[in-house]
Design an enzyme around this catalytic site. Sequence first.
Site, PDB file in Angstrom:
ATOM      1  N   CYS A 122      -2.358   5.472   5.095  1.00  0.00           N
ATOM      2  CA  CYS A 122      -1.311   5.939   6.181  1.00  0.00           C
ATOM      3  C   CYS A 122      -2.073   5.177   7.422  1.00  0.00           C
ATOM      4  O   CYS A 122      -1.157   5.780   8.622  1.00  0.00           O
ATOM      5  CB  CYS A 122      -1.293   7.587   6.409  1.00  0.00           C
ATOM      6  N   HIS A 140       3.019   5.846   1.265  1.00  0.00           N
ATOM      7  CA  HIS A 140       2.844   7.444   2.028  1.00  0.00           C
ATOM      8  C   HIS A 140       3.013   7.363   3.313  1.00  0.00           C
ATOM      9  O   HIS A 140       2.539   8.210   4.148  1.00  0.00           O
ATOM     10  CB  HIS A 140       1.497   7.980   1.512  1.00  0.00           C
TER      11      HIS A 140
END
Length: 352
Positions: A122, A140
């Site tokens: 991320c 994600h």
Amino acid sequence: MAAGGGLSRSERKAAERVRRLREEQQRERLRQVSRILRKAATERSAEEGRLLAESEDLVTELQGRSRRREGLKRRQEEVCDDPEELRRKVQELAGAVRNAKYLVVYTGAGISTVRHVVSQNCDGLHLRSGLPRTAISELHGNMYIEVCTSCIPNREYVRVFDVTERTALHRHQTGRTCHKCGTQLRDTIVHFGERGTLGQPLNWEAATEAASKADTILCLGSSLKVLKKYPRLWCMTRPPSRRPKLYIVNLQWTPKDDWAALKLHGKCDEVMRLLMDELGLEIPLYNRWQDPIFSLATPLRAGEEGSHTRKLLSRSREEAPLGDRGAPISSAPILGGWFGRGCAKRAKRKKT
């Protein structure tokens, strides 16, 4: 006896006391058997031996628990191949990479390379490496991107700070609004228990298309405990002989180890240095001045400066390219990411 054939209050209390007593006796017996099993067989008394013989079910249960604990412990241990073994495995991996018609890389710890990268990171590492946006699937999300889901297509805002300061599970609004339509912006992070639906930066369509074309998959630094739950990434509808060959680089056990054509127990940095050397490729040095995030970023509007307290990313003056007189050249945006591997988009030639 209470009316209707049910137990009276006193009878229910007595039955509850009996149940609790039996549970406590069972727990005490479990503790006794557990203590005995921790002893060596030669150190157990005759009475302890009889207790074990009378508690065969408990012995089986406790031994099963012990095996599971040991298995979990072994899976968490880091195993390192010795240097010669690792080099031999890297040579085999290099051959697989050379011969691959379509190589896909799944990353956990974050490595930027080759045809398509599917990342669980991320932190925006792959975007900042200069890879084309179409070649990255950040399953994600990306902590530097917020989006407007009212605009079609969704309007992206790349920032030079972490946009997730005010967000959490099922709470994704960042506190800023779309410059176009005024709708609240949201982050792109997919938390545990959520299903990611955004087109970018998740880019699921490209990830599944790449997986369907892949003949080789390289997994770098990922535990694969989450990725294994995405069957489309592993072509599980195909018979095993027609699935992509799998190569895993990880110091620990992963749930895909038994499927792997080769498992390399080494650190990703070390394996990639050896691999690039085998392939005769140079590893480019990271230059913060040329980081694509600065050219992709959308500045905050007037009045939005106080909408976050996160530290801003900044360019390093020491890494700025120098002009003829030794001074840093113009800090005009260096276009990367969407346009290519950190390269500037060429200006169109004027017609003469």
